[in-house]
Design an enzyme around this catalytic site. Structure first.
Site, PDB file in Angstrom:
ATOM      1  N   HIS A 138       0.920  -1.226  -0.225  1.00 54.94           N
ATOM      2  CA  HIS A 138      -0.116   0.011  -0.085  1.00 54.94           C
ATOM      3  C   HIS A 138       0.843   1.415   0.020  1.00 54.94           C
ATOM      4  O   HIS A 138       0.389   2.412  -0.353  1.00 54.94           O
ATOM      5  CB  HIS A 138      -0.858   0.075   1.153  1.00 54.94           C
ATOM      6  CG  HIS A 138      -1.914  -0.868   1.298  1.00 54.94           C
ATOM      7  ND1 HIS A 138      -2.730  -1.094   0.108  1.00 54.94           N
ATOM      8  CD2 HIS A 138      -2.221  -1.968   2.196  1.00 54.94           C
ATOM      9  CE1 HIS A 138      -3.718  -2.267   0.459  1.00 54.94           C
ATOM     10  NE2 HIS A 138      -3.509  -2.754   1.906  1.00 54.94           N
ATOM     11  N   ASP A 174      -3.659 -10.817  -1.652  1.00 58.16           N
ATOM     12  CA  ASP A 174      -4.279 -10.099  -0.141  1.00 58.16           C
ATOM     13  C   ASP A 174      -5.754  -9.583  -0.395  1.00 58.16           C
ATOM     14  O   ASP A 174      -6.189  -9.490  -1.276  1.00 58.16           O
ATOM     15  CB  ASP A 174      -3.212  -8.879  -0.074  1.00 58.16           C
ATOM     16  CG  ASP A 174      -3.296  -8.258   1.514  1.00 58.16           C
ATOM     17  OD1 ASP A 174      -2.375  -8.385   2.292  1.00 58.16           O
ATOM     18  OD2 ASP A 174      -4.426  -7.448   2.042  1.00 58.16           O
ATOM     19  N   HIS A 176      -6.928  -6.879   0.629  1.00 55.40           N
ATOM     20  CA  HIS A 176      -7.056  -5.590   0.102  1.00 55.40           C
ATOM     21  C   HIS A 176      -6.365  -5.461  -1.300  1.00 55.40           C
ATOM     22  O   HIS A 176      -5.122  -5.921  -1.377  1.00 55.40           O
ATOM     23  CB  HIS A 176      -6.023  -4.428   1.149  1.00 55.40           C
ATOM     24  CG  HIS A 176      -6.827  -4.867   2.593  1.00 55.40           C
ATOM     25  ND1 HIS A 176      -6.381  -5.798   3.487  1.00 55.40           N
ATOM     26  CD2 HIS A 176      -8.030  -3.982   3.234  1.00 55.40           C
ATOM     27  CE1 HIS A 176      -7.063  -5.560   4.651  1.00 55.40           C
ATOM     28  NE2 HIS A 176      -8.014  -4.389   4.481  1.00 55.40           N
ATOM     29  N   ASP A 263      -5.005 -12.321   5.023  1.00 57.66           N
ATOM     30  CA  ASP A 263      -6.192 -11.602   5.783  1.00 57.66           C
ATOM     31  C   ASP A 263      -7.510 -11.975   4.963  1.00 57.66           C
ATOM     32  O   ASP A 263      -8.488 -11.460   5.207  1.00 57.66           O
ATOM     33  CB  ASP A 263      -6.148 -10.124   5.872  1.00 57.66           C
ATOM     34  CG  ASP A 263      -5.173  -9.434   4.484  1.00 57.66           C
ATOM     35  OD1 ASP A 263      -5.059 -10.024   3.585  1.00 57.66           O
ATOM     36  OD2 ASP A 263      -5.132  -8.342   4.758  1.00 57.66           O
TER      37      ASP A 263
END
Length: 412
Positions: A138, A174, A176, A263
């Site tokens: 990120h 991931d 995200h 996650d």
């Protein structure tokens, strides 16, 4: 790009990864890495494996993707006085990215680990390399975001582009969206990015729509597959295999880089997918196999998100290490008692896992074109499959034609 290849797999590790420590209440805690390595050692996975200790990345390498002002801001960041600001300069000192002691040094070691993995592969000293401390996808050129200070993956990709590679495939699983990596190479046709993530309408950073396909000559090389909350292993794997193999076959990468955030697990406290450790293991093996098929086995794997510190991350990333070393572990393998004792002493109220899997099925029906997929009579499952297939078709229609593929032909 070297021709000869030495070791099959390399594990990049240093205890300095544990210095990437936020605040005591922060969900990303380095103990997840410590427990992963302890589990891998307890299972004998690392017997005879000499780990590679990386150096910290220097400013010259960080400047490949980050601005000088941002690097200086990280070096001199200090905790805020009083309340945590909503929008601090460069994202430093927010609730997600609180300032911690020696933050620049700790984050630079994370980058150094992923860069060392890339350099080992580029030099032909190994085919596969994994650094579970990496995956800070990120981080932006001039800002920290989503628990990420420096974007280690982007630095490694930039280095590879300057050292003999001109077709790099980056796969991000991931929960995200892999927004930082996508943004840094959005206009670069030499880098294919594929992010499979929880639907951006339901989860931060609210990007990663199918329509985000790349800019200019790179159009079609940025793929995004949004997955609806509650999606289980079998449908997630259906989506992965409906997009990833075709895209890589068309792109013909020289190396595959995988961000392996876990996650996506059903027990993760920060997201809403419903995967198991078994499904995550299947994804890791699938990415390894794609690297074998399309990139002469060159595979660089990093960690990422994952906040089930005891029950999820250690098992999942032990399977990742096993995949990189070609020492796959059966999900039914019992957990060593010594490891159970260790994590119980750390968190007495958390029930430790008993085996290396969750007992979840990972067989799946492959995507078979628009309107395909047989109805099972299970209304919830059939509705979820239709939603998944809608996302698959949107992603394929946005990008596959630009890659020279037929978006509606399941053979592509």
């Amino acid at each position: 790009m070297a021709g000869a290849v030495g070791r099959d797999g390399t594990v990049v590790w240093t205890d300095r990864f544990l210095d990437y420590t936020w605040t005591p209440e922060h969900p990303m805690r380095p103990v997840r890495l410590q427990f992963t390595m302890a589990l891998a050692q307890g299972l004998g996975l690392l017997d005879g494996v000499e780990t590679l200790a990386p150096a910290a990345a220097g400013d010259g390498e960080l400047l490949r993707v980050h601005t000088h002002d941002y690097i200086e801001a990280v070096k001199h960041a200090a905790p805020p006085n009083g309340a945590v600001p909503l929008n601090p300069p460069h994202g430093l000192g927010s609730a997600d990215n609180p300032v911690f002691p020696h933050m620049h040094e700790a984050a630079s070691v994370i980058v150094g680990g992923t860069l060392a993995a890339a350099q080992e592969i580029a030099a032909g000293r190994t085919r596969r390399a994994v650094s579970i401390g990496g995956g800070m996808h990120h981080a932006m050129p001039d800002a920290a975001a989503g628990f990420c200070v420096y974007n280690d993956v982007a630095v490694a990709i930039s280095w590879l582009l300057d050292n003999g590679f001109d077709r790099i495939a980056y796969i991000d699983v991931d929960v995200h969206h892999g927004d930082g990596v996508q943004r840094m190479f959005y206009g670069d046709p030499r880098v294919l990015t594929l992010s499979i993530h929880q639907h951006p309408a339901t989860l931060w950073p609210n990007t990663g729509w199918p329509e985000e396909t790349g800019g200019g000559k790179a159009e079609g090389t940025k793929l995004n597959l949004p997955i609806m909350p509650g999606t289980r292993d079998q449908l997630w794997l259906r989506g992965f295999h409906a997009v990833a193999p075709g895209a890589l076959a068309a792109f013909r990468p020289q190396i595959v880089i995988s961000q392996c955030g876990v996650d996506t697990h059903r027990e993760d406290p920060l997201a809403d997918l419903d995967l198991s450790v078994d499904g995550q293991r299947a994804a890791f093996i699938a990415m390894r196999d794609l690297a074998d098929r399309y990139a002469e086995g060159r595979w660089l794997a990093v960690g990422g998100g994952g906040y089930g510190l005891i029950r999820v991350v250690p098992r999942a990333w032990t399977h990742l290490l096993a995949a990189a070393l070609d020492r796959d572990i059966d999900p039914d393998t019992p957990i060593p008692q010594a490891w159970t004792d260790q994590v119980t002493a750390y968190a007495p109220t958390v029930a430790p896992p008993r085996t290396m899997g969750d007992g979840a099925p990972v067989d799946f029906d492959r995507w078979d074109g628009p309107g395909g997929g047989r109805e099972t009579g299970d209304e919830r499952f059939d509705r979820a499959r239709r939603a998944l297939d809608t996302s698959v078709l949107a992603t394929r229609r946005a990008t596959f034609g630009l890659l020279g593929l037929d978006p509606e032909d399941p053979r592509d």
